[in-house]
Structures are given as structure tokens and as C-alpha cells.
Design an enzyme around this catalytic site. Structure first.
Site, short mmCIF file in Angstrom:
data_model
loop_
_atom_site.label_atom_id
_atom_site.label_comp_id
_atom_site.label_asym_id
_atom_site.label_seq_id
_atom_site.Cartn_x
_atom_site.Cartn_y
_atom_site.Cartn_z
N TYR A 178 41.38 49.35 46.38
CA TYR A 178 41.86 48.08 46.55
C TYR A 178 43.30 48.01 45.86
O TYR A 178 43.46 49.15 45.10
CB TYR A 178 41.22 46.96 45.94
CG TYR A 178 40.94 46.96 44.53
CD1 TYR A 178 41.99 46.33 43.55
CD2 TYR A 178 40.04 47.43 43.64
CE1 TYR A 178 41.82 46.17 42.45
CE2 TYR A 178 39.70 47.48 42.20
CZ TYR A 178 40.82 46.84 41.62
OH TYR A 178 40.76 46.81 40.19
N CYS A 179 44.09 47.21 46.04
CA CYS A 179 45.23 47.21 45.60
C CYS A 179 45.89 45.69 45.40
O CYS A 179 44.99 44.84 44.91
CB CYS A 179 46.53 47.80 46.43
SG CYS A 179 46.63 47.51 47.99
N ARG A 180 46.97 45.33 45.68
CA ARG A 180 47.57 44.23 45.33
C ARG A 180 47.32 42.78 46.34
O ARG A 180 47.56 41.75 45.82
CB ARG A 180 49.44 44.34 45.14
CG ARG A 180 49.49 45.05 44.25
CD ARG A 180 50.94 45.41 44.26
NE ARG A 180 51.57 46.26 43.34
CZ ARG A 180 52.73 46.92 43.26
NH1 ARG A 180 53.44 47.05 44.28
NH2 ARG A 180 52.86 47.82 42.31
N CYS A 184 49.66 44.42 50.89
CA CYS A 184 50.04 45.73 49.92
C CYS A 184 49.55 46.86 51.05
O CYS A 184 48.60 46.98 51.36
CB CYS A 184 49.25 45.80 48.62
SG CYS A 184 49.53 47.13 47.71
N LEU A 208 43.37 42.13 44.33
CA LEU A 208 43.09 41.72 42.80
C LEU A 208 43.17 40.36 42.74
O LEU A 208 42.25 39.72 42.25
CB LEU A 208 43.79 42.72 41.76
CG LEU A 208 43.17 42.40 40.22
CD1 LEU A 208 43.86 41.03 39.50
CD2 LEU A 208 41.80 42.52 40.23
#
Length: 230
Positions: A178-180, A184, A208
Site C-alpha cells: 500500500y502507499c499514499r 499513488c 494510509l
């Protein structure tokens, strides 16, 4: 009779928030700050602008009440002024995605081909974790973002370090990156890299900020040291 002049002034005041986001650069700053507070220097690097231009945009956002700042000695850290600012940004991007035909093409061009890259929803992920499946959560954002807040139990492997650190990941367990957020490119790129090296991997459909806004458990470097999560 209500005073028309006051109503006009009231609606002009409402419009100040929209005017503050009438710049893609300022919207991007909001998106970055949704992942944690930053200094102007850090923000300038992440949004690829000069410090002077970044400061100017931050001042506009601050005057509109969308961004707040905390001074620690000579260092100033910026953050979203309240959770409502993040909600405003989510509503704005959702409206644009629904009503502006050019958005989808730009998303596809930026994120690259997602053929074969199946996303996993937060609800499905939680259900599988609660069922005891040994999934490995990998946060591919920067270490600074990970330390500020991350999904509880996730490990940090920034995207630029992933190929060099593949041996840290078990090959017999599914990896979820996972990222932003949904716009993203880090997590989809991480999944491509993992699959090229024979791993079973999927990316979280959101990031997140969405995870935290839904009230799901996150932790930070400080809470991990103290053993407290929220």
C-alpha cells in the site's frame, strides 16, 4: 428581512476554501499532508517545486484555514488543519473523477497498465487477517511517512529499496502493498516488481489516509515504542 449584503459576504467566505484549492499544486500539497506533517523543504521535494513557491502555496492554504503550522525552534512543520480538510479533498477528487471525462485517462496514464494487478479492498484484507491468513503488509512509502503513521503490523520497504530487499519477504506468503492513496503509483509498481520476481502480490485499493480516516488501526514509530496503537 435578512441582510442581503451579509449573505453575499457569507457565501464569499465559503468560496475562500474552494479558491484555496484552485491550483493543482496546492491540491497536491493537501494530498501529501494527508500522509503526515512535513516541513516546507520536504514538501518542496515531494511536489517538485522551489521552496519559495511551496511557501507561497502553503501561505494561501494557511490563510484559508486548510493548513496549520507548528514551530519547533527554527523548523516549521505543516499539517492539515483538521480531518474536515481531508474529507474536502476526498469529495473534490471523487466529484472530479465522476464529472470530468479526462480524469480516467490521466489516471491510467499516470498509474500505468494495471492489467493483471488485482486490488484488494480494506474490508477483504481485514477479513482475511482476522481469519488468520498470514498476509504480509508492506508500506512502500518513504520511511518518514511510515514513521508518522502506518497500518498496524506493516513493514516498511520504500519502493526505491524494494528490489534490493526482496530477500526480506517470504515467498510462501501473499504480499499486500500500500502507499499514499488511490492516485499513488507506488503500490501498483511494487506489485509489478514483486510479481516479476515470483511473489504473489496485490495492492490495497486505497492508501494510509483512507485506512486511518475509516477508523482502522494505525500505529507510528512513537506508538510502537510505547506499545500503544489506535
Amino acid at each position: 428581512m435578512p441582510d442581503r449584503a451579509i449573505k453575499t459576504e457569507l457565501f464569499d467566505e465559503f468560496a475562500r476554501a474552494a479558491q484555496a484549492l484552485a491550483s493543482g499544486r496546492r491540491v497536491e500539497i493537501i494530498d501529501v499532508l494527508a500522509n503526515g506533517e512535513r516541513s516546507v523543504e520536504e514538501l518542496s521535494r515531494q511536489v517538485a517545486m522551489s521552496i519559495a513557491n511551496t511557501s507561497r502555496h502553503l501561505q494561501i492554504l494557511k490563510e484559508a484555514g486548510l493548513v496549520a503550522a507548528t514551530r519547533n525552534g527554527t523548523r516549521v512543520q505543516y499539517r492539515l488543519a483538521s480531518p474536515a480538510v481531508y474529507q474536502f479533498w476526498v469529495a473534490l477528487r471523487s466529484l472530479a473523477a465522476e464529472r470530468l471525462p479526462g480524469v480516467k485517462g490521466l489516471v491510467d496514464a499516470y498509474l500505468g497498465s494495471r492489467e493483471g494487478l488485482e486490488a484488494i479492498s480494506a474490508d477483504e484484507l481485514l477479513a482475511r487477517l482476522w481469519a488468520g491468513e498470514p498476509l504480509v503488509m508492506v508500506d512502500v512509502r518513504s520511511m518518514a511517512e511510515y514513521q508518522a503513521a502506518h497500518v498496524a503490523g506493516a513493514v516498511s520497504i520504500p519502493l526505491e529499496e524494494l528490489e534490493q530487499r526482496l530477500r526480506e519477504l517470504p515467498r510462501d506468503r501473499e504480499i499486500v502493498a500500500y502507499c499514499r492513496g488511490p492516485y499513488c503509483a507506488f503500490a501498483p509498481e511494487a506489485v509489478r516488481t514483486l510479481r516479476e520476481h515470483g511473489y504473489t502480490a496485490r495492492h490495497l485499493a486505497e492508501g494510509l489516509p483512507e485506512w486511518s480516516a475509516a477508523g482502522r488501526t494505525v500505529e507510528s514509530a512513537a506508538t510502537r515504542r510505547s506499545g500503544v496503537t489506535r
